[in-house]
Write an enzyme that holds these catalytic residues in place. Structure first.
Site, PDB file in Angstrom:
ATOM      1  N   HIS A   1      -1.282   0.403  -9.764  1.00  0.00           N
ATOM      2  CA  HIS A   1      -1.930  -0.568  -8.863  1.00  0.00           C
ATOM      3  C   HIS A   1      -2.539  -1.725  -9.658  1.00  0.00           C
ATOM      4  O   HIS A   1      -3.759  -1.942  -9.628  1.00  0.00           O
ATOM      5  CB  HIS A   1      -2.985   0.124  -7.987  1.00  0.00           C
ATOM      6  CG  HIS A   1      -3.250  -0.604  -6.696  1.00  0.00           C
ATOM      7  ND1 HIS A   1      -3.578   0.033  -5.532  1.00  0.00           N
ATOM      8  CD2 HIS A   1      -3.229  -1.929  -6.396  1.00  0.00           C
ATOM      9  CE1 HIS A   1      -3.770  -0.868  -4.570  1.00  0.00           C
ATOM     10  NE2 HIS A   1      -3.553  -2.065  -5.072  1.00  0.00           N
TER      11      HIS A   1
ATOM     12  N   GLU B   1      -3.506   7.680  -4.470  1.00  0.00           N
ATOM     13  CA  GLU B   1      -3.720   7.085  -5.789  1.00  0.00           C
ATOM     14  C   GLU B   1      -4.935   7.762  -6.410  1.00  0.00           C
ATOM     15  O   GLU B   1      -5.955   7.866  -5.745  1.00  0.00           O
ATOM     16  CB  GLU B   1      -3.951   5.580  -5.675  1.00  0.00           C
ATOM     17  CG  GLU B   1      -2.716   4.858  -5.202  1.00  0.00           C
ATOM     18  CD  GLU B   1      -2.872   3.343  -5.089  1.00  0.00           C
ATOM     19  OE1 GLU B   1      -3.940   2.821  -5.480  1.00  0.00           O
ATOM     20  OE2 GLU B   1      -1.943   2.697  -4.600  1.00  0.00           O
TER      21      GLU B   1
ATOM     22  N   ARG C   1       0.860  -1.171   0.000  1.00  0.00           N
ATOM     23  CA  ARG C   1       0.000   0.000   0.000  1.00  0.00           C
ATOM     24  C   ARG C   1       0.903   1.230   0.000  1.00  0.00           C
ATOM     25  O   ARG C   1       1.934   1.240   0.676  1.00  0.00           O
ATOM     26  CB  ARG C   1      -0.918   0.027   1.226  1.00  0.00           C
ATOM     27  CG  ARG C   1      -2.114  -0.930   1.171  1.00  0.00           C
ATOM     28  CD  ARG C   1      -3.133  -0.537   0.092  1.00  0.00           C
ATOM     29  NE  ARG C   1      -4.291  -1.419   0.079  1.00  0.00           N
ATOM     30  CZ  ARG C   1      -4.427  -2.485  -0.722  1.00  0.00           C
ATOM     31  NH1 ARG C   1      -3.458  -2.825  -1.560  1.00  0.00           N
ATOM     32  NH2 ARG C   1      -5.537  -3.211  -0.689  1.00  0.00           N
TER      33      ARG C   1
HETATM   34  C1  GLV Z   1      -5.178  -4.946  -4.061  1.00  0.00           C
HETATM   35  O1  GLV Z   1      -4.341  -4.123  -3.753  1.00  0.00           O
HETATM   36  C2  GLV Z   1      -5.718  -5.868  -3.109  1.00  0.00           C
HETATM   37  O2  GLV Z   1      -5.575  -5.633  -1.892  1.00  0.00           O
HETATM   38  O3  GLV Z   1      -6.319  -6.870  -3.528  1.00  0.00           O
END
Ligand code: GLV
Ligand code: GLV
Length: 326
Positions: free
Chosen positions: A289, A270, A241
């Site tokens: 991401h 983000e 994260r």
């Molecule tokens: C994506 O970042 C997830 O947590 O699945």
């Protein structure tokens, strides 16, 4: 018809999930590309029996109040759940589902791609070719550190961290890990992975890959001080994260040669603003991401999120429930 559960699904997910939901529920589906604005989200969840949320939706007391008394489940389409106030859900007896396991290897693949690409400067090389700068073979052109035989430090040795370790074994790497505590031998021995305190791990690693959950403990785990423990030749990879890294400190470290390069799948916030200093740095590779973004894995996540949602609206135990805080 009248007793079909009402659910809100906050974005279009693969059909593997939507079809199962549609069969059982009155589904309100947010079909736009961008997430529902907050006020719209709060309006749409009102009176729902279940909600299927994404990591872009914040689920907190305000959200739960807006949803109201009928809400029986929050099913998050992600393995991470830092967007959800799990304690607030627990206080109201609402289980929270996530999608662990199915995305482990796909995420580890992307972490590995970032590691390789940042080390061997693939985006820079690609930009160089397309800009018409490739004039000849160059003995000193775009040199980057070897991955094979190097030392990797894995921070957070859960499912995904271990899957990264498996890849590192194939590259003959020495494997170090850090976690909240040393893990049992039978977990770490197959990788020959050595537990180290964070400071020692950062000091010894050529590559550092982050695989922790975001929590108050891990927020800014990588900051100016911890970056200063790393080697000037080191590469940092983050697929966990964004807020696990103090991004301003990272930009300074990359600019001043405190570390050598970074590969990021996640940023804070983000999307990353285009005027963020990291965007202007050649030694920082950023992708939007996409760690779990294979069709197969996104399909499995959809099926799992749907199964959690449907179990929840029926009042059954969720197949994969986030443990409520102790
Ligand atoms: C994506 O970042 C997830 O947590 O699945
Ligand atoms: C996530 O699946 C993890 O435990 O690493």
């Amino acid at each position: 018809m009248a007793d079909r559960p009402r659910v809100f699904v906050s974005r279009v997910i693969p059909d593997d999930g939507l079809e199962a939901i549609r069969e059982v529920c009155e589904m309100d589906l947010w079909e736009r590309d961008l997430p529902p604005p907050r006020d719209e989200l709060l309006r749409r969840v009102a009176g729902c029996d279940g909600v299927l949320t994404l990591l872009t939706d914040r689920v907190d007391d305000e959200f739960l109040d807006a949803a109201g008394k009928k809400l029986r489940v929050v099913s998050n389409y992600a393995v991470g759940f830092d967007n959800i106030d799990v304690a607030a859900c627990a206080r109201r007896g609402i289980p929270v589902g996530n999608t662990p396991g199915v995305l482990t290897d796909t995420t580890a693949d992307l972490a590995w791609a970032l590691l390789m690409a940042a080390a061997r400067r693939l985006p820079e090389g690609d930009r160089y070719v397309r800009a018409g700068n490739w004039k000849t073979w160059g003995p000193l052109l775009l040199l980057g550190p070897d991955v094979h035989g190097a030392t990797i430090g894995i921070v957070g040795f859960g499912r995904i961290g271990q899957a990264v370790a498996r890849r590192a074994q194939g590259f003959g790497m020495e494997i170090l890990y850090h976690d909240v505590q040393e893990l049992p031998r039978d977990v770490t021995e197959p990788f020959g992975a050595t537990f180290l305190p964070l400071e020692d791990l950062l000091a010894r690693s050529d590559f550092v890959s982050l695989h922790v959950n975001l929590s108050e403990v891990t927020r800014h785990l990588i900051n100016a001080e911890t970056l200063s423990w790393m080697k000037p030749t080191a590469v940092l990879v983050n697929t966990s994260r964004g807020p696990v890294v103090d991004q301003r400190a990272l930009a300074d470290a990359l600019r001043n040669g405190v570390i050598w390069a970074a590969g990021l799948d996640v940023t804070d916030p983000e999307p990353i603003p285009m005027d963020d200093p990291l965007v202007g740095l050649d030694n920082c590779l950023i992708v939007p991401h996409i760690a779990s973004a294979s069709p197969a894995t996104r399909g499995k996540m959809a099926a799992m999120a749907a199964a959690n949602l449907l179990a929840g609206v029926r009042g059954e135990p969720l197949p994969t429930q986030v443990p409520p805080p102790a």
